[in-house]
Write an enzyme that holds these catalytic residues in place. Structure first.
Site, short mmCIF file in Angstrom:
data_model
loop_
_atom_site.label_atom_id
_atom_site.label_comp_id
_atom_site.label_asym_id
_atom_site.label_seq_id
_atom_site.Cartn_x
_atom_site.Cartn_y
_atom_site.Cartn_z
N GLY A 1 -58.71 54.09 26.05
CA GLY A 1 -58.71 54.93 25.30
C GLY A 1 -57.74 54.88 24.07
N ALA B 1 -56.18 55.51 29.24
CA ALA B 1 -56.15 56.84 29.66
C ALA B 1 -55.51 57.05 31.21
CB ALA B 1 -57.85 57.24 29.95
N GLU C 1 -59.71 53.03 21.53
CA GLU C 1 -61.09 53.93 21.27
C GLU C 1 -60.47 54.94 20.11
OE1 GLU C 1 -64.24 54.28 24.63
OE2 GLU C 1 -61.97 54.91 25.20
N GLU D 1 -61.96 48.49 30.60
CA GLU D 1 -62.53 49.45 31.56
C GLU D 1 -63.63 48.81 32.87
OE1 GLU D 1 -61.61 51.99 28.11
OE2 GLU D 1 -62.29 50.20 28.38
#
Length: 260
Positions: free
Chosen positions: A112, A66, A115, A135
């Site tokens: 992300g 991200a 994900e 993360e």
């Protein structure tokens, strides 16, 4: 439709969506997530699209994570809202599309990015791919479904280790874990995804949509997947695809599914 951060092109029943932020290693920001939602929605509603392939531009990254600069100063409420909106707009949305979605993981799939790949119906990786959820090294946890989908795919123990160490695994380890279905040289990645898509397109799109719904039901809290399977199985009997499929089988010919 014109996009700033992604490319979308359709040919021979396949829509290929490419995240196109190579200078940012295709990192996800708010506008890219919004554009991806729109592109997936458009492809899913296009009767000519039978399979969607999602990949990243260049040879380095699928999605390297991200865009941290967008949320580095968020408070508790803003952080929770970011995760909730992202999950609803893209990650849960992709998982429940009725059109099959293949992730062509062409390099780094971190945070992300992993994900997003896990939200797709299955994954194919290039042999240079690296995957991880780093993360906790930033003082936060995966917020776009990573803590839920990773254990479903690789098991609780492996997911715990991957998340807690914030480490990366390579493509072959991801294959061993069951995180990806196939590993190939990068130049063979999209051709293999297209070959698999071709096999999918021979079958009933209506039945495939029902199969996606039934398989996903097994992972939904409070939902009996067997009951959903029974309902979906019954639904198929009311379709033109079922009539064509069974008739073609009895007549010993190839089925020509109308998709209705």
């Amino acid at each position: 439709m014109s996009y700033s951060n992604i490319l979308s092109q359709s040919s021979n029943g396949i829509t290929t969506i490419t995240i196109n932020r190579p200078n940012k290693l295709n990192a996800l920001n708010k506008s890219t997530i919004q554009e991806l939602h729109e592109a997936f929605d458009e492809a899913n509603n296009d009767s000519a699209t039978k399979v969607i392939i999602i990949t990243g531009s260049g040879e380095k990254a699928f999605v390297a994570g991200a865009d941290i600069s967008e949320f580095a100063d968020f408070n508790v409420e803003e952080g929770g809202k970011l995760a909730a909106q992202g999950q609803a707009l893209l990650f849960d949305f992709v998982e429940h599309l009725s059109t099959p979605v293949i992730a062509a993981v062409n390099g780094f799939a971190l945070g992300g990015g992993l994900e997003l790949a896990m939200a797709c119906h299955f994954r194919v990786a290039s042999d240079n791919a690296k995957m991880g959820l780093p993360e906790v090294s930033l003082g936060v946890i995966p917020g776009y479904g990573g803590t839920q989908r990773l254990p479903q795919l690789v098991g609780k123990g492996r997911a715990m280790e991957m998340v807690m160490t914030a480490g990366m695994i390579d493509a072959n380890q991801a294959l061993n874990y069951g995180l990806v279905n196939h590993v190939v040289p990068q130049e063979e990645l999209l051709p293999l995804c297209e070959k698999i898509a071709g096999k999918i397109m021979r079958n009933s799109s209506i039945a495939i949509a029902e199969a996606i719904r039934a398989i996903n039901a097994n992972y939904e809290d409070g939902v009996n997947g067997f009951d959903v399977e029974i309902e979906s199985f019954g639904n198929c009997f009311g379709t033109e695809d079922f009539t064509e499929g069974t008739t073609a089988f009895l007549e010993k010919r190839k089925a020509n599914f109308p998709g209705a």
